[in-house]
Motif scaffolding. Structure first.
Motif, PDB file in Angstrom:
ATOM      1  N   ALA A 152       0.831  -1.212   0.000  1.00 39.40           N
ATOM      2  CA  ALA A 152       0.000   0.000   0.000  1.00 39.40           C
ATOM      3  C   ALA A 152       0.857   1.250   0.000  1.00 39.40           C
ATOM      4  O   ALA A 152       0.543   2.235  -0.685  1.00 39.40           O
ATOM      5  N   LEU A 153       1.959   1.237   0.749  1.00 39.73           N
ATOM      6  CA  LEU A 153       2.871   2.387   0.719  1.00 39.73           C
ATOM      7  C   LEU A 153       3.421   2.602  -0.688  1.00 39.73           C
ATOM      8  O   LEU A 153       3.481   3.733  -1.176  1.00 39.73           O
ATOM      9  N   ALA A 154       3.833   1.511  -1.320  1.00 37.16           N
ATOM     10  CA  ALA A 154       4.386   1.623  -2.665  1.00 37.16           C
ATOM     11  C   ALA A 154       3.343   2.072  -3.669  1.00 37.16           C
ATOM     12  O   ALA A 154       3.664   2.728  -4.676  1.00 37.16           O
ATOM     13  N   TYR A 155       2.076   1.733  -3.421  1.00 37.40           N
ATOM     14  CA  TYR A 155       0.970   2.034  -4.334  1.00 37.40           C
ATOM     15  C   TYR A 155       0.476   3.465  -4.182  1.00 37.40           C
ATOM     16  O   TYR A 155      -0.229   3.982  -5.040  1.00 37.40           O
TER      17      TYR A 155
ATOM     18  N   ILE B  63       1.152   6.301   7.439  1.00 36.35           N
ATOM     19  CA  ILE B  63       2.343   7.133   7.536  1.00 36.35           C
ATOM     20  C   ILE B  63       2.693   7.476   8.976  1.00 36.35           C
ATOM     21  O   ILE B  63       3.867   7.548   9.347  1.00 36.35           O
ATOM     22  N   SER B  64       1.688   7.679   9.817  1.00 40.39           N
ATOM     23  CA  SER B  64       1.914   8.211  11.165  1.00 40.39           C
ATOM     24  C   SER B  64       2.941   7.425  11.976  1.00 40.39           C
ATOM     25  O   SER B  64       3.845   8.033  12.577  1.00 40.39           O
ATOM     26  N   PRO B  65       2.868   6.091  12.045  1.00 43.15           N
ATOM     27  CA  PRO B  65       3.880   5.374  12.844  1.00 43.15           C
ATOM     28  C   PRO B  65       5.275   5.474  12.260  1.00 43.15           C
ATOM     29  O   PRO B  65       6.256   5.557  13.007  1.00 43.15           O
ATOM     30  N   LEU B  66       5.401   5.469  10.933  1.00 41.87           N
ATOM     31  CA  LEU B  66       6.715   5.601  10.315  1.00 41.87           C
ATOM     32  C   LEU B  66       7.324   6.964  10.611  1.00 41.87           C
ATOM     33  O   LEU B  66       8.534   7.085  10.854  1.00 41.87           O
ATOM     34  N   TYR B  67       6.493   8.000  10.577  1.00 42.76           N
ATOM     35  CA  TYR B  67       6.960   9.352  10.879  1.00 42.76           C
ATOM     36  C   TYR B  67       7.495   9.420  12.307  1.00 42.76           C
ATOM     37  O   TYR B  67       8.580   9.956  12.565  1.00 42.76           O
TER      38      TYR B  67
ATOM     39  N   LYS C  89      -2.207   6.289  -6.418  1.00 40.58           N
ATOM     40  CA  LYS C  89      -3.607   6.366  -6.007  1.00 40.58           C
ATOM     41  C   LYS C  89      -3.853   7.393  -4.912  1.00 40.58           C
ATOM     42  O   LYS C  89      -4.266   8.506  -5.177  1.00 40.58           O
ATOM     43  N   ALA C  90      -3.527   7.017  -3.691  1.00 40.67           N
ATOM     44  CA  ALA C  90      -4.010   7.790  -2.550  1.00 40.67           C
ATOM     45  C   ALA C  90      -3.422   9.187  -2.479  1.00 40.67           C
ATOM     46  O   ALA C  90      -4.073  10.109  -1.993  1.00 40.67           O
ATOM     47  N   SER C  91      -2.172   9.385  -2.918  1.00 35.81           N
ATOM     48  CA  SER C  91      -1.574  10.701  -2.801  1.00 35.81           C
ATOM     49  C   SER C  91      -2.331  11.748  -3.595  1.00 35.81           C
ATOM     50  O   SER C  91      -2.274  12.931  -3.295  1.00 35.81           O
ATOM     51  N   ARG C  92      -3.024  11.335  -4.630  1.00 35.98           N
ATOM     52  CA  ARG C  92      -3.820  12.291  -5.395  1.00 35.98           C
ATOM     53  C   ARG C  92      -4.987  12.818  -4.580  1.00 35.98           C
ATOM     54  O   ARG C  92      -5.474  13.924  -4.818  1.00 35.98           O
ATOM     55  N   LYS C  93      -5.461  12.012  -3.618  1.00 35.01           N
ATOM     56  CA  LYS C  93      -6.607  12.414  -2.815  1.00 35.01           C
ATOM     57  C   LYS C  93      -6.184  13.081  -1.520  1.00 35.01           C
ATOM     58  O   LYS C  93      -6.979  13.752  -0.885  1.00 35.01           O
ATOM     59  N   ASN C  94      -4.947  12.877  -1.087  1.00 34.49           N
ATOM     60  CA  ASN C  94      -4.484  13.395   0.183  1.00 34.49           C
ATOM     61  C   ASN C  94      -3.280  14.289  -0.055  1.00 34.49           C
ATOM     62  O   ASN C  94      -2.200  13.805  -0.383  1.00 34.49           O
ATOM     63  N   ASN C  95      -3.467  15.578   0.124  1.00 32.82           N
ATOM     64  CA  ASN C  95      -2.391  16.530  -0.137  1.00 32.82           C
ATOM     65  C   ASN C  95      -1.442  16.686   1.038  1.00 32.82           C
ATOM     66  O   ASN C  95      -0.534  17.516   0.994  1.00 32.82           O
ATOM     67  N   ASN C  96      -1.644  15.916   2.101  1.00 31.57           N
ATOM     68  CA  ASN C  96      -0.802  16.049   3.282  1.00 31.57           C
ATOM     69  C   ASN C  96       0.533  15.320   3.153  1.00 31.57           C
ATOM     70  O   ASN C  96       1.436  15.573   3.933  1.00 31.57           O
ATOM     71  N   PHE C  97       0.650  14.421   2.197  1.00 33.16           N
ATOM     72  CA  PHE C  97       1.909  13.713   2.038  1.00 33.16           C
ATOM     73  C   PHE C  97       2.081  13.240   0.605  1.00 33.16           C
ATOM     74  O   PHE C  97       1.115  13.092  -0.144  1.00 33.16           O
ATOM     75  N   GLN C  98       3.346  13.035   0.234  1.00 33.07           N
ATOM     76  CA  GLN C  98       3.697  12.456  -1.052  1.00 33.07           C
ATOM     77  C   GLN C  98       4.764  11.394  -0.807  1.00 33.07           C
ATOM     78  O   GLN C  98       5.634  11.563   0.048  1.00 33.07           O
ATOM     79  N   ILE C  99       4.699  10.316  -1.559  1.00 33.13           N
ATOM     80  CA  ILE C  99       5.644   9.212  -1.393  1.00 33.13           C
ATOM     81  C   ILE C  99       6.335   8.932  -2.723  1.00 33.13           C
ATOM     82  O   ILE C  99       5.696   8.904  -3.772  1.00 33.13           O
TER      83      ILE C  99
END
Length: 273
Positions: free
Chosen positions: A20-23, A257-261, A27-37
Motif C-alpha cells: 500500500a505504501l508503494a501504491y 504514515i503516522s507510525p513511520l513518521y 492512487k491515494a496521494s492524489r486524494k491526500n495533499n498532506n503527504f507524497q511518497i
C-alpha cells in the motif's frame, strides 16, 4: 535515513501494508495533499509494480520464507516521504525491511534456527531507529501469546543494548473491522486496553514512555464516512486466501504514515495519515 523494521505474526498484513505504501503515488496521494511518497530503489519500484495485484487481485509477493537463505535475501524498501504541515514541509527518507511472520511467532518459545536468530540480531542493531509491530488478533488466548512474545522481544532488546533507544510503534492492524474501527482514534485506550491489556502492560513496563506509542492501521479503510463497512473482501490468491479491496475507487487507507513518521523523527503527526 531512518531504518525501520516491520515485524508481526503471520497474516498480520505486513506485505499488504508495504504494498500500500508503494501504491500510494499512483492512487491515494492524489486524494491526500498532506503527504507524497516516492520509491527510491529497485526493490521498492518492483513492489510498486506488483502492488496493484496484491491489493486488488489477491496476488502474493515473493520471496517466501522458504526462499530466504540469508538476511540479504530480504528486500529493503526505500521511500522518500514528504509530509506537509500547516506552514511547512518535512522530507523523510526511510529504509523499511519486513521479516517473515515465523520470526515473530517463534519468539514465544525460542528457535534453534540460526537464520531466524540472524534476523533478530539485524533487527536490533544500532542503526535501526525503530520497529513497527503489527498485531491483528484478540480471540481468547491471543493476549497471552502476544504478551509472551513481546516479553521475549524486550529481553532481546536488553541483551542487545537497545532497551532505552529503540522506538516501538505497536499497531492494531486491519482496524477497518467493525469491532475496531470506532477505537482507531485512541488506540491505546480503546483497542489495546480493551482487547490486549496484558500485552500493553508488558510493553509499558519494559519500554520507556518516550519510545513507545500505540497506533491503529487500516490498509484497506472503509467505504466512506457514511458507510463504515470495510473496503475489503476475501479472495483466493496464489498463496491462499487473501484480502483485497472491495472498491478500489473508494480506497482511503488509515494510519499508514503516522507510525513511520514517529519512528523516524520521534515526533507525532497532527493527523493520522
Amino acid at each position: 535515513m531512518g531504518n525501520i523494521r516491520v515485524i508481526g505474526p503471520r497474516s498480520s498484513g505486513k506485505t499488504t501494508y508495504l504494498a500500500a505504501l508503494a501504491y500510494q503515488p499512483a492512487k491515494a496521494s492524489r486524494k491526500n495533499n498532506n503527504f507524497q511518497i516516492q520509491a527510491l530503489n529497485d526493490d521498492t519500484r518492483k513492489l510498486a509494480e506488483k502492488a496493484e495485484g496484491i491489493i486488488v487481485e489477491a496476488a502474493s509477493l515473493e520471496p517466501s520464507i522458504t526462499q530466504v537463505r540469508t538476511i540479504d535475501d530480504l528486500a529493503v524498501y526505500s521511500f522518500n516521504i514528504e509530509v506537509k504541515n500547516r506552514f511547512s514541509k518535512e522530507k523523510l527518507t526511510l529504509a523499511v525491511r519486513d521479516y517473515p511472520g515465523e520470526i515473530f511467532d517463534e519468539l514465544e518459545h525460542g528457535s534453534s534456527n540460526p537464520l531466524h536468530q540472524e534476523f533478530i540480531d539485524e533487527c536490533l542493531t544500532k542503526d535501526v531507529s525503530g520497529c513497527l509491530i503489527l498485531l491483528t488478533e484478540w480471540k481468547q488466548g491471543t493476549d497471552k501469546t502476544y504478551s509472551r512474545v513481546l516479553q521475549r522481544f524486550t529481553e532481546l532488546m536488553n541483551s542487545h543494548d537497545r532497551a532505552n533507544d529503540l522506538r516501538l510503534a505497536v499497531a492494531m492492524s486491519k482496524c477497518e473491522r467493525g469491532e475496531l474501527w470506532p477505537g482507531r482514534l485512541d488506540p491505546e485506550i480503546d483497542l489495546f486496553d480493551v482487547h490486549l491489556p496484558k500485552t500493553k502492560s508488558i510493553l509499558k513496563d519494559k519500554i520507556p514512555a518516550k519510545n513507545l506509542h500505540f497506533y491503529a492501521i487500516s490498509t484497506f479503510g472503509v467505504l466512506g464516512r457514511n458507510n463504515p463497512r470495510p473496503n475489503r473482501i476475501e479472495e483466493w490468491g496464489t498463496d491462499g486466501r487473501n484480502s483485497v479491496l472491495r472498491d478500489p475507487n473508494r480506497w482511503q487507507p488509515y494510519g499508514l504514515i503516522s507510525p513511520l513518521y514517529w519512528l523516524s523523527t520521534g515526533k507525532r503527526m497532527r493527523y493520522d495519515a
